[in-house]
Design an enzyme around this catalytic site. Structure first.
Site: not given
Length: 290
Positions: A93, A207, A267
Site C-alpha cells: 500500500s 498532524e 487489501h
C-alpha cells in the site's frame, strides 16, 4: 523532526539467510507487522523490517513526500543492509508506493520488487490503499469503499483523545469505542499508542498524516524513470486497488511486471492470506536468477 538525509529509521532484522529482503509497511503500520511473512522466508532470507518516516519508532519529518521517503530508505540501506549489493524490496500500500519510488530513483539498490495491492496512479485519499491498517481484516475496517471521510474521521478521533483522562491503553480503547466502534480497527490503531515519562503519546505523526491525505493518495511525477528488473504486482481479488486500467501506467514504469491476484483476499494480503502470500513470495524471490 527532520528532513535531512541522516534521518533515523528504526529497523529490525529477522533471519540470517543469504538473500536479503526489505519490507515496507502501509499507513499506520510498522515493520513488525511483516514478522510472520519474514519468518516464512527463512531459512533462505534475511529480512529487514523498516518503520517508515512518521511511523513506529522512526523519526518524524516536516513534510510527507514519497520521493523523500524513498531517499531516506535508500540512505538506510546503503549504510548497511544493501552495502554489499542490491536487495529485494516488498512494499504494501503506502509502503508499496515508497518501494516503487525507491526502485525508480535508486535502481542500483533493488534487485526484485514486490508491490502489494497498490498502483502507481494518483487517486483521491479515499483510494490511497491505506484507509485503516496493515492488520485490520474486516469488511467494515475502512477498505476500498470507506472513503476519505472515514480516514479523516479516524485521524481526527485519535488526535482528539484526551490523554489527561486516560491512564493506559485499556482506558484509551474504551474512550475510542464510540467514535471507532470496530474493535479490530481500534486494536490496530492502538498499537501506535505508547507510554513515556510524560504519559501516553501517539508514535505516528498524526498532524502531518492528517494534513497530507491528498499526497498520500497520489503518486509523484518521476520523469522518464524506469525500472527494468523483475517486478511482481500482487493484489487481492476482493480489493479495488489493482485495476485493469492501471496496467498501462504500471508497465510504463516497470516493463518486466507480472501481475497476480490472490483469490478471496482483500487489501491486506499478508494478514488475510499469509500462507498464500508467503508461497507467492517464495516462488518469485527464491527461483534461480541470472
Amino acid at each position: 523532526m527532520t528532513d535531512s538525509d541522516s534521518i533515523d529509521l528504526f529497523t529490525r532484522t529477522v533471519g540470517d539467510g543469504e538473500r536479503r529482503v526489505v519490507f515496507l509497511h502501509g499507513l499506520f503500520g510498522r515493520g513488525k507487522n511483516f514478522t510472520r511473512i519474514a519468518k516464512g522466508l527463512e531459512p533462505e532470507c534475511t529480512s529487514l523490517l523498516v518503520d517508515l518516516p512518521n511511523h513506529g519508532r522512526s523519526d518524524w519529518t516536516e513534510e510527507f513526500d514519497y520521493r523523500a521517503m524513498a531517499d531516506h530508505v535508500a540512505a538506510t540501506l546503503r549504510a548497511d543492509f544493501a552495502a554489499a549489493g542490491p536487495v529485494d524490496v516488498i512494499g504494501h500500500s503506502m509502503g508499496g508506493k515508497v518501494a516503487m519510488v525507491l526502485a525508480l530513483r535508486h535502481p542500483e539498490l533493488v534487485d526484485r520488487l514486490v508491490v502489494e495491492d497498490i498502483s502507481p496512479v494518483g487517486t483521491e485519499a479515499a483510494k490511497s490503499g491505506d484507509a485503516v491498517s496493515d492488520d485490520a481484516v474486516s469488511d467494515d475496517a475502512g477498505d476500498a469503499g470507506s472513503g476519505g471521510s472515514e480516514f479523516d474521521h479516524l485521524l481526527s478521533s485519535l488526535r482528539a483523545l484526551d490523554f489527561g483522562s486516560v491512564a493506559d491503553r485499556a482506558a484509551a480503547d474504551e474512550a475510542l469505542s464510540e467514535s471507532i466502534p470496530n474493535r479490530t480497527v481500534r486494536g490496530f490503531l492502538l498499537q501506535n499508542l505508547r507510554s513515556g515519562d510524560d504519559g501516553l503519546f501517539w508514535e505516528p505523526n498524526l498532524e502531518l498524516l492528517h494534513d497530507s491525505l491528498a499526497v498520500i493518495g497520489g503518486f509523484p511525477e518521476l520523469g522518464d524513470a524506469r525500472f527494468d528488473h523483475p517486478v511482481l504486482w500482487v493484489g487481492g481479488a476482493k480489493s479495488d486497488y489493482i485495476r485493469p486500467e492501471y496496467g498501462e501506467a504500471m508497465r510504463a514504469l516497470f516493463p518486466r511486471t507480472t501481475r497476480m491476484m490472490i483469490k478471496d483476499s482483500g487489501h491486506w494480503l499478508h494478514s488475510e492470506k499469509p500462507e498464500e502470500f508467503i508461497a507467492v513470495l517464495r516462488g518469485f524471490l527464491l527461483d534461480d536468477r541470472d
